[in-house]
Design a protein around this motif. Structure first.
Motif, short mmCIF file in Angstrom:
data_model
loop_
_atom_site.label_atom_id
_atom_site.label_comp_id
_atom_site.label_asym_id
_atom_site.label_seq_id
_atom_site.Cartn_x
_atom_site.Cartn_y
_atom_site.Cartn_z
N ARG A 87 0.83 -1.20 0.00
CA ARG A 87 0.00 0.00 0.00
C ARG A 87 0.86 1.25 0.00
N VAL A 88 1.96 1.21 0.75
CA VAL A 88 2.82 2.40 0.83
C VAL A 88 3.70 2.51 -0.40
N LEU A 89 4.26 1.38 -0.83
CA LEU A 89 5.31 1.45 -1.84
C LEU A 89 4.76 1.54 -3.25
N PHE A 90 3.75 0.75 -3.58
CA PHE A 90 3.38 0.60 -4.99
C PHE A 90 1.95 1.00 -5.31
N ASP A 91 1.13 1.32 -4.31
CA ASP A 91 -0.24 1.69 -4.62
C ASP A 91 -0.26 3.06 -5.27
N GLY A 92 -0.88 3.17 -6.42
CA GLY A 92 -0.94 4.44 -7.13
C GLY A 92 0.30 4.77 -7.91
N PHE A 93 1.17 3.76 -8.12
CA PHE A 93 2.43 4.04 -8.81
C PHE A 93 2.20 4.43 -10.25
N LEU A 94 1.27 3.76 -10.92
CA LEU A 94 0.98 4.06 -12.31
C LEU A 94 -0.23 4.95 -12.48
N GLY A 95 -0.90 5.29 -11.39
CA GLY A 95 -2.14 6.05 -11.50
C GLY A 95 -1.93 7.45 -12.03
N GLY A 96 -0.77 8.05 -11.71
CA GLY A 96 -0.52 9.41 -12.14
C GLY A 96 0.21 9.53 -13.45
N LEU A 97 0.33 8.42 -14.18
CA LEU A 97 1.11 8.46 -15.42
C LEU A 97 0.46 9.34 -16.47
N MET A 98 -0.87 9.30 -16.56
CA MET A 98 -1.56 10.14 -17.54
C MET A 98 -1.44 11.62 -17.19
N SER A 99 -1.55 11.93 -15.90
CA SER A 99 -1.36 13.33 -15.49
C SER A 99 0.05 13.79 -15.80
N PHE A 100 1.02 12.88 -15.60
CA PHE A 100 2.41 13.22 -15.89
C PHE A 100 2.58 13.54 -17.37
N VAL A 101 2.05 12.69 -18.25
CA VAL A 101 2.22 12.92 -19.69
C VAL A 101 1.52 14.21 -20.11
N LEU A 102 0.34 14.47 -19.51
CA LEU A 102 -0.41 15.69 -19.84
C LEU A 102 0.42 16.93 -19.53
N PHE A 103 0.93 17.01 -18.29
CA PHE A 103 1.66 18.23 -17.91
C PHE A 103 3.05 18.26 -18.52
N TRP A 104 3.61 17.10 -18.84
CA TRP A 104 4.90 17.03 -19.53
C TRP A 104 4.79 17.69 -20.91
N THR A 105 3.81 17.24 -21.69
CA THR A 105 3.65 17.81 -23.03
C THR A 105 3.24 19.27 -22.96
N PHE A 106 2.43 19.62 -21.97
CA PHE A 106 1.98 21.01 -21.83
C PHE A 106 3.16 21.93 -21.52
N ALA A 107 3.99 21.54 -20.55
CA ALA A 107 5.13 22.38 -20.18
C ALA A 107 6.16 22.43 -21.30
N TYR A 108 6.37 21.30 -21.98
CA TYR A 108 7.33 21.28 -23.08
C TYR A 108 6.88 22.22 -24.20
N ASP A 109 5.58 22.21 -24.51
CA ASP A 109 5.08 23.11 -25.55
C ASP A 109 5.24 24.57 -25.12
N LEU A 110 4.95 24.86 -23.86
CA LEU A 110 5.05 26.25 -23.41
C LEU A 110 6.49 26.75 -23.49
N VAL A 111 7.43 25.93 -23.05
CA VAL A 111 8.80 26.41 -22.88
C VAL A 111 9.60 26.30 -24.18
N HIS A 112 9.45 25.19 -24.90
CA HIS A 112 10.38 24.91 -25.99
C HIS A 112 9.80 25.12 -27.38
N ILE A 113 8.49 25.21 -27.52
CA ILE A 113 7.92 25.27 -28.87
C ILE A 113 7.30 26.63 -29.14
N PHE A 114 6.48 27.11 -28.22
CA PHE A 114 5.79 28.39 -28.47
C PHE A 114 6.73 29.58 -28.34
#
Lengths: 114, 104
Positions: A87-114
């Motif tokens: 419960r402590v170590l691995f619960d929710g380990f992959l749950g935030g992967l979609m949020s990570f990809v969302l904000f990753w692409t968003f921040a990359y576009d803001l900083v490096h592309i626009f």
């Protein structure tokens, strides 16, 4: 009568009694922590300019650090607050992967592309 | 609003400033016609500090862990309900005494 009473006693003593409300509270705390750090890790990966697999490696590194932090928060004794170490170590380990990809692409576009 | 929330907001502000610095750095690279390889050192330091602050905020702000064992000190029942007249102990359940060691 005696055997049925003994059987019910054994059944009652075998099942561990947990406080379900507190267990739910602890799991909610873990989910909130991991979700927030997934978002922060995504923003960091975007600002640094990670591409491809390096970003996902960065996500798993941040999740591992979060697991260590949650272990330290539980006082390195998960028996008090959870029903197992997973419960402590691995619960929710992959749950935030979609949020990570969302904000990753968003921040990359803001900083490096626009 | 408590310290964990303030630290989290401060961490997010540091990350925002790091993003702005990186945007400025990218503009400078465009002027100098160079390729982007990695952010400058001060931006990396800001990112590390921002991550540390947000990590600390994520571990403190959502709340403390509560003990799940009914017999621990946190889960002690320190008061009885008001309707004591309805608490009946002489019923058929007394044939099966509970094995739980509750502390009252």
């Amino acid at each position: 009568m005696g055997s049925s009473e003994k059987r019910s006693k054994d059944i009652m003593s075998d099942i561990p009694t947990f406080s379900a409300e507190n267990l739910q509270n602890n799991l909610k705390v873990i989910q909130n922590s991991r979700t927030f750090l997934s978002i922060i890790a995504g923003v960091l990966a975007g600002i640094i300019g990670f591409n491809g697999l390096i970003g996902f490696v960065f996500y798993f590194v941040v999740m591992l650090i979060t697991s260590v932090g949650l272990m330290a928060k539980a006082g390195f004794s998960a028996d008090l607050y959870f029903d197992s170490w997973n419960r402590v170590l691995f619960d929710g380990f992959l749950g935030g992967l979609m949020s990570f990809v969302l904000f990753w692409t968003f921040a990359y576009d803001l900083v490096h592309i626009f | 609003m408590n310290l964990g929330f303030l630290v989290g907001v401060f961490g997010v502000l540091i990350l925002s400033h790091a993003a702005y610095s990186t945007i400025q750095y990218r503009g400078l690279l465009k002027i100098m016609e160079e390729e982007f390889s990695r952010p400058p050192i001060n931006v990396i330091l800001e990112l590390i500090i921002g991550l540390a602050l947000c990590m600390w905020a994520a571990l403190t702000f959502p709340g403390k862990f509560l003990s799940i064992h009914p017999d621990s000190d946190e889960n002690r029942a320190v008061f009885l309900p008001d309707n004591s007249d309805f608490m009946i102990f002489n019923h058929r359940g007394r044939l099966f005494p509970p094995q739980i060691d509750m502390k009252f």
